[in-house]
Scaffold this motif. Structure first.
Motif, PDB file in Angstrom:
ATOM      1  N   THR A   1      44.199 -19.931  32.449  1.00 19.84           N
ATOM      2  CA  THR A   1      42.861 -19.508  32.125  1.00 19.84           C
ATOM      3  C   THR A   1      41.643 -20.124  32.923  1.00 19.84           C
ATOM      4  O   THR A   1      40.599 -19.587  32.967  1.00 19.84           O
ATOM      5  CB  THR A   1      42.554 -20.058  30.609  1.00 19.84           C
ATOM      6  N   ALA A   2      42.098 -21.160  33.781  1.00 21.81           N
ATOM      7  CA  ALA A   2      41.195 -21.914  34.724  1.00 21.81           C
ATOM      8  C   ALA A   2      40.443 -20.972  35.684  1.00 21.81           C
ATOM      9  O   ALA A   2      39.387 -21.093  35.803  1.00 21.81           O
ATOM     10  CB  ALA A   2      41.881 -22.957  35.401  1.00 21.81           C
TER      11      ALA A   2
ATOM     12  N   ARG B   1      47.875 -26.580  37.528  1.00 22.59           N
ATOM     13  CA  ARG B   1      48.727 -26.560  36.542  1.00 22.59           C
ATOM     14  C   ARG B   1      49.658 -25.494  36.558  1.00 22.59           C
ATOM     15  O   ARG B   1      50.754 -25.593  35.649  1.00 22.59           O
ATOM     16  CB  ARG B   1      48.050 -27.058  35.005  1.00 22.59           C
TER      17      ARG B   1
ATOM     18  N   TRP C   1      36.874 -25.246  25.864  1.00 26.77           N
ATOM     19  CA  TRP C   1      37.824 -24.941  26.669  1.00 26.77           C
ATOM     20  C   TRP C   1      38.491 -26.085  27.225  1.00 26.77           C
ATOM     21  O   TRP C   1      39.634 -26.452  27.227  1.00 26.77           O
ATOM     22  CB  TRP C   1      37.615 -24.083  28.221  1.00 26.77           C
ATOM     23  N   ASN C   2      37.494 -27.114  27.627  1.00 27.65           N
ATOM     24  CA  ASN C   2      38.229 -28.569  28.149  1.00 27.65           C
ATOM     25  C   ASN C   2      38.607 -29.172  27.285  1.00 27.65           C
ATOM     26  O   ASN C   2      39.740 -29.869  27.377  1.00 27.65           O
ATOM     27  CB  ASN C   2      36.770 -29.206  28.719  1.00 27.65           C
TER      28      ASN C   2
ATOM     29  N   HIS D   1      41.882 -27.062  37.818  1.00 28.17           N
ATOM     30  CA  HIS D   1      43.069 -26.947  36.543  1.00 28.17           C
ATOM     31  C   HIS D   1      44.046 -25.939  36.994  1.00 28.17           C
ATOM     32  O   HIS D   1      45.158 -25.577  36.324  1.00 28.17           O
ATOM     33  CB  HIS D   1      42.473 -26.684  35.284  1.00 28.17           C
TER      34      HIS D   1
ATOM     35  N   CYS E   1      42.131 -27.896  26.487  1.00 28.48           N
ATOM     36  CA  CYS E   1      43.069 -27.734  27.729  1.00 28.48           C
ATOM     37  C   CYS E   1      43.347 -29.476  27.602  1.00 28.48           C
ATOM     38  O   CYS E   1      44.632 -29.811  28.091  1.00 28.48           O
ATOM     39  CB  CYS E   1      42.579 -27.646  28.998  1.00 28.48           C
TER      40      CYS E   1
ATOM     41  N   ASP F   1      51.120 -26.143  28.352  1.00 27.02           N
ATOM     42  CA  ASP F   1      49.944 -26.441  29.481  1.00 27.02           C
ATOM     43  C   ASP F   1      49.830 -25.432  30.400  1.00 27.02           C
ATOM     44  O   ASP F   1      48.661 -25.396  30.997  1.00 27.02           O
ATOM     45  CB  ASP F   1      50.458 -27.860  29.974  1.00 27.02           C
TER      46      ASP F   1
ATOM     47  N   HIS G   1      38.742 -33.726  33.071  1.00 24.72           N
ATOM     48  CA  HIS G   1      38.318 -33.448  31.814  1.00 24.72           C
ATOM     49  C   HIS G   1      37.144 -34.236  31.251  1.00 24.72           C
ATOM     50  O   HIS G   1      36.422 -33.815  30.647  1.00 24.72           O
ATOM     51  CB  HIS G   1      39.709 -33.515  31.049  1.00 24.72           C
TER      52      HIS G   1
ATOM     53  N   SER H   1      46.427 -23.663  30.417  1.00 26.53           N
ATOM     54  CA  SER H   1      45.284 -24.221  30.934  1.00 26.53           C
ATOM     55  C   SER H   1      45.073 -23.735  32.442  1.00 26.53           C
ATOM     56  O   SER H   1      44.128 -23.351  33.085  1.00 26.53           O
ATOM     57  CB  SER H   1      45.343 -25.817  31.043  1.00 26.53           C
TER      58      SER H   1
END
Length: 235
Positions: A137-138, A103, A159-160, A100, A163, A131, A214, A134
């Motif tokens: 933070t990944a 992104r 979290w998933n 992720h 996102c 977005d 996801h 996401s």
């Protein structure tokens, strides 16, 4: 290709797409079949976009769904078949989480495309699209969950879900902004970028892979949570 667009925008996005495919290949435990299928799909979409197939925006039915419907059908097939579910459950959760991070450059490319007049403001972090959170933070989630092992499965699941919601938001916004007989928003500056190479890979390759990441992660995390509950009742 889009005219008057700095070359670095296309190069960054092309590299981002290849990175997405590479990370998913790693998550699939280096399945050659997965890699071949993804590269073949990329080549097909590149050919169609370079031939101008998607630029016929007045066609009925609209042609841009051909970018996303085949991947969605594949995902449905994976979910509805035993072999498909085994494949989803075999993907490496750590690599899916790290995936992720792509992104971040995707959101930068969308901003550059907005500046160039190729996508509406609504599709950027200055509009409706957050977005990039996401992507940012990944790597933190990956570090906490798989390196330090400080983040629980429940935290990773939440979290998933968040996102995934952010992904659905931008996908719907982008779809409503594509110039077509069913366009709903952004008439003054529509989403024309995805009709051109290499940005055609965003809805046809990058977004489906992120969605599968996801779905697979949520399946695995839900199963682990269920197994823990079962263990509590049996001991």
């Amino acid at each position: 290709m889009l005219h008057q667009l700095p070359l670095y925008v296309s190069l960054v996005f092309g590299a981002t797409t290849l990175a997405t495919v590479w990370l998913f290949y790693r998550a699939s435990r280096q399945s050659i079949l997965v890699l071949v299928v993804l590269l073949a799909w990329m080549a097909l979409q590149a050919g169609l976009s370079l031939a101008g197939f998607y630029r016929q925006t007045d066609a009925m039915p609209p042609r841009f769904p051909a970018l996303v419907i085949p991947p969605l059908l594949v995902l449905i097939g994976l979910l509805r078949t035993a072999g498909g579910r085994r494949f989803l459950d075999s993907l490496r959760l750590d690599q899916l989480t790290l995936l992720h991070t792509v992104r971040i450059p995707v959101e930068l490319v969308l901003f550059w495309l907005f500046v160039a007049g190729a996508v509406p403001k609504e599709m950027t972090f200055e509009g409706r699209n957050v977005d990039i959170v996401s992507g940012l933070t990944a790597p933190v989630v990956y570090y906490l969950a798989f390196v330090r092992k400080r983040l629980s499965g429940r935290g990773l699941l939440i979290w998933n879900l968040i996102c995934l919601g952010l992904l659905v938001n931008i996908v719907l916004t982008a779809a409503m902004a594509v110039p077509s007989p069913v366009q709903q928003i952004a008439f003054s500056q529509p989403n024309i970028a995805i009709l051109y190479f290499p940005f055609v890979w965003l809805p046809s390759v990058v977004v489906p892979i992120v969605l599968v990441a996801h779905v697979s992660s949520l399946r695995q995390l839900r199963r682990k949570a269920s197994e823990k509950q079962t263990d509590l009742f049996t001991h």
